[in-house]
Structures are given as C-alpha cells and as structure tokens.
Design an enzyme around this catalytic site. Structure first.
Site, short mmCIF file in Angstrom:
data_model
loop_
_atom_site.label_atom_id
_atom_site.label_comp_id
_atom_site.label_asym_id
_atom_site.label_seq_id
_atom_site.Cartn_x
_atom_site.Cartn_y
_atom_site.Cartn_z
N SER A 16 46.19 36.01 49.81
CA SER A 16 45.98 36.91 50.95
C SER A 16 44.79 36.46 51.77
O SER A 16 44.61 36.93 52.88
CB SER A 16 45.66 38.33 50.51
N HIS A 64 52.92 34.36 52.78
CA HIS A 64 52.28 35.64 52.47
C HIS A 64 53.29 36.78 52.50
O HIS A 64 53.70 37.24 53.57
CB HIS A 64 51.13 35.88 53.48
N1 LIG Z 1 48.75 43.07 45.88
C1 LIG Z 1 49.05 42.87 47.16
O1 LIG Z 1 49.22 43.82 47.93
C2 LIG Z 1 49.17 41.45 47.67
C3 LIG Z 1 49.82 41.23 48.88
C4 LIG Z 1 49.98 39.91 49.35
C5 LIG Z 1 49.48 38.87 48.61
N2 LIG Z 1 48.83 39.10 47.42
C6 LIG Z 1 48.34 37.95 46.66
O2 LIG Z 1 49.26 37.69 45.60
C7 LIG Z 1 48.57 37.09 44.49
C8 LIG Z 1 48.83 37.90 43.22
O3 LIG Z 1 48.43 39.23 43.45
P1 LIG Z 1 49.02 40.43 42.56
O4 LIG Z 1 48.71 41.67 43.32
O5 LIG Z 1 50.40 40.12 42.13
O6 LIG Z 1 48.05 40.35 41.29
P2 LIG Z 1 48.38 40.77 39.77
O7 LIG Z 1 47.05 40.94 39.14
O8 LIG Z 1 49.37 41.88 39.73
O9 LIG Z 1 49.11 39.45 39.17
C9 LIG Z 1 48.47 38.23 39.02
C10 LIG Z 1 49.15 37.52 37.84
O10 LIG Z 1 48.65 36.17 37.79
C11 LIG Z 1 48.58 35.83 36.43
N3 LIG Z 1 47.74 34.66 36.23
C12 LIG Z 1 46.39 34.57 36.18
N4 LIG Z 1 46.01 33.30 35.93
C13 LIG Z 1 47.15 32.57 35.82
C14 LIG Z 1 47.41 31.20 35.54
N5 LIG Z 1 46.43 30.34 35.33
N6 LIG Z 1 48.70 30.80 35.49
C15 LIG Z 1 49.71 31.67 35.71
N7 LIG Z 1 49.52 32.97 35.97
C16 LIG Z 1 48.25 33.42 36.03
C17 LIG Z 1 48.03 37.09 35.76
O11 LIG Z 1 48.22 37.07 34.36
C18 LIG Z 1 48.83 38.16 36.49
O12 LIG Z 1 50.04 38.46 35.80
C19 LIG Z 1 47.10 37.03 44.91
O13 LIG Z 1 46.85 35.77 45.47
C20 LIG Z 1 47.01 38.11 45.98
O14 LIG Z 1 45.96 37.90 46.90
C21 LIG Z 1 48.68 40.37 46.92
#
Ligand SMILES: NC(=O)c1ccc[n+]([C@@H]2O[C@H](COP(=O)([O-])OP(=O)(O)OC[C@H]3O[C@@H](n4cnc5c(N)ncnc54)[C@H](O)[C@@H]3O)[C@@H](O)[C@H]2O)c1
Length: 289
Positions: free
Chosen positions: A117, A138
């Site tokens: 993000s 994204h």
């Molecule tokens: N939450 C939102 O609204 C949103 C929206 C758009 C983009 N994003 C982006 O999406 C990405 C994930 O966010 P999320 O909300 O799903 O977070 P989340 O915490 O729900 O999930 C992240 C996952 O990544 C895993 N992880 C950590 N290290 C890892 C590794 N080395 N190898 C493989 N997996 C690994 C974790 O175990 C976890 O399951 C981030 O970059 C975030 O900025 C989030």
C-alpha cells in the site's frame, strides 16, 4: 491453465487467491509455513461458503474454486507460475527477502507484482529478479467485494508487464486505474487527508464521533463516515500510510493528527482490536467520544 502464485495468506493474500481461483486460475498459496497457507485456504473456504448461503455463487463454483487453490510450503514451489503476487506483511525487509527467494525459481518471462500500500515500487524493484517485470498491483479490501485495482509502474516497469497484469486484472472482473510511483498512489493520496482531518476535528472538539460520521455520511453522500472507515482500515495502517505520505512528499498537509497517533500508541487500532473511534465489544459499535 496459467498458475498464479500468491505470497502471504492474510486478509489480502487470501482475497487475491480467492478471486484468482474464481476466475479460473490455478493458485499456489504460500505464507511463512504450510500451516499458515492452509489456514488462509480455510478462511477462503468460509468466504465461499458465505457466498453460497447468500446464493451469490453455486456450490459447484465454490468447489471448483477451492480445488484450484493449493497451499504450498514456500515460494520455492512457484517455479511454473507466470505471475506471482506478493501480499505479505507491510515491511520492506520482509518483502525484499521474499523477492530474493522468488528470484531463485521464477521463470525468465514471469512477472512479480507487489500489493504494497505504501512502499515505493521503484525501490522495491531493486530487490526483484528483474525490475522490468516488476509492478505494483494494489487491491482493495475486501478483495472479492471491491472492484478496483491500482496498477503502479516503477521507473523500469516494461509496457508488456503493465499490459499483462492489466489483462489479468480484467479477467478477475476488476477495473484498473494507472498510477505513477508516488506516495499513496491515487486512492490513499486522496482519502487519507480526509480521514486525518476527521481525526483533527475530533481532537480539536469540533464535534463528537457520531456527528462527524453522520455529517459526512449524509452531507457528502458517502456509504460510511470517515471515523468508521478509519476503524475499518485499521488506525495503525492509516497512520503508517500518512507517515509515508508525509515523509515521501515532505508536505506538512499530511502531518498525522495527534489524536490518531495517541490512539495507535494506546493499541486502539479500530475494529481489529475491538477499540478505535468506536467500541466494538458489543452487538453494535458505540462511539467513544
Ligand atoms: N489491509 C488492507 O486494507 C490492505 C489493502 C491494500 C493493500 N494491503 C497490503 O497487502 C499486504 C498484506 O496486508 P494484509 O492486510 O493482508 O496483512 P495480514 O497481516 O492480514 O497478512 C500478511 C500475511 O503475510 C504473511 N507473511 C509474513 N512474512 C511472510 C513471509 N516471509 N513469507 C510469506 N508470508 C509472510 C503473514 O504470516 C500474514 O499471513 C501489505 O503489503 C498491505 O500493505 C493491505
């Protein structure tokens, strides 16, 4: 059939895996361990079950999508993927380490995309096997519901990479907007100042939580108020994005509201911690100020 790799099986990765499988792609899903990847698949199964109950999809479509999602031990299993989407925790060193691992197996034509993000795509591309085949993709939360994908090209991203990922996004039924690699891209750049201003207004005593949210919902014809939305996104995430906007542009207009900083310091992250601008411990959210 094309195989898509999804790295990170959290809320975004699971959503991306789900919509990819529903569009007919075979999906390899990885997380820090096989167990975490399996648990991502379980949460997808629950989402699909809900969709069947609401008669949005058939039981057959649910089974077909689930059968296409394969939890794997690690990214080492992704050698035959034509596209790998990284949706792991928003920490640059984590993403860089993942790209280094993927670089060992990714085919010479395959594309690597990040769902970050806030981290600059051009900088992340430095850790990717080939900056020309690296792009920001994204998605929005919840992925199965939200119809938009922002495509962010880094300085070195090739036209072919953008076209291929745009075609993939369209196959998922998403609309694409193109953004250059600037802090917050399009949507967060426009949204975050509004959410931040609502926090300033609350902190300065302009109005209470209910009145700010109701005023913006009805007065601006928005589906929910800014404080409700901030709680939904996560106050820690909002603060992180504001900091990226603030430091990335150097513009004081993105200075995070002191009240937002305080809430995050208190561990009041919004819905996910059951306390933010609302209290979520009861049946209905209750305004806290
Ligand atoms: N939450 C939102 O609204 C949103 C929206 C758009 C983009 N994003 C982006 O999406 C990405 C994930 O966010 P999320 O909300 O799903 O977070 P989340 O915490 O729900 O999930 C992240 C996952 O990544 C895993 N992880 C950590 N290290 C890892 C590794 N080395 N190898 C493989 N997996 C690994 C974790 O175990 C976890 O399951 C981030 O970059 C975030 O900025 C989030």
């Amino acid at each position: 059939m094309q195989t898509v790799g999804v790295v990170g099986a959290g809320q975004m990765g699971a959503g991306i895996a789900q919509v990819s499988a529903q569009a007919g792609y075979r999906v390899l899903l990885a997380d820090v361990s096989r167990e975490r990847a399996e648990s991502g698949k379980s949460s997808i199964a629950k989402q699909l079950e809900r969709a069947v109950t609401k008669e949005k999809i058939t039981a057959q479509a649910r089974d077909a999508a689930l059968a296409l999602i394969v939890p794997v031990d690690s990214v080492a299993a992704m050698a035959d993927c034509t596209l790998v989407i990284e949706a792991a925790t928003e920490r640059e060193e984590i993403k860089r380490a993942i790209f280094a691992e993927i670089g060992k197996v990714l085919g010479p034509q395959a594309i690597l995309a990040s769902n970050t993000s806030s981290i600059p795509i051009t900088r992340l591309a430095q850790a990717a096997p080939d900056a020309g085949r690296f792009v920001g993709v994204h998605f929005f939360n919840p992925v199965p519901v939200m119809g938009l994908i922002e495509l962010i090209r880094g300085l070195a991203t090739s036209d072919e990479t953008v076209q291929t990922v745009e075609a993939f996004a369209q196959k998922l039924g998403k609309q694409v907007v193109h953004a250059n690699d600037a802090p917050g891209f399009i949507v967060n750049r426009v949204l975050m100042p509004m959410l931040n201003e609502a926090c300033f207004a609350l902190g300065e005593g302009v109005a209470g939580v209910r009145d700010i949210d109701l005023g913006c919902t009805l007065g601006l014809n928005q589906p929910m108020g800014p404080l409700t939305l901030a709680d939904f996104i996560g106050l820690d995430t909002c603060l992180e994005i504001l900091r990226v906007l603030h430091t990335g542009t150097g513009d004081p207009k993105f200075r995070p509201a002191p009240l937002l900083v305080k809430y995050v310091e208190a561990g009041w992250f919004g819905r996910k911690s059951k306390r933010g601008f609302y209290d979520y411990t009861g049946a209905e959210p209750v305004p806290t100020r």
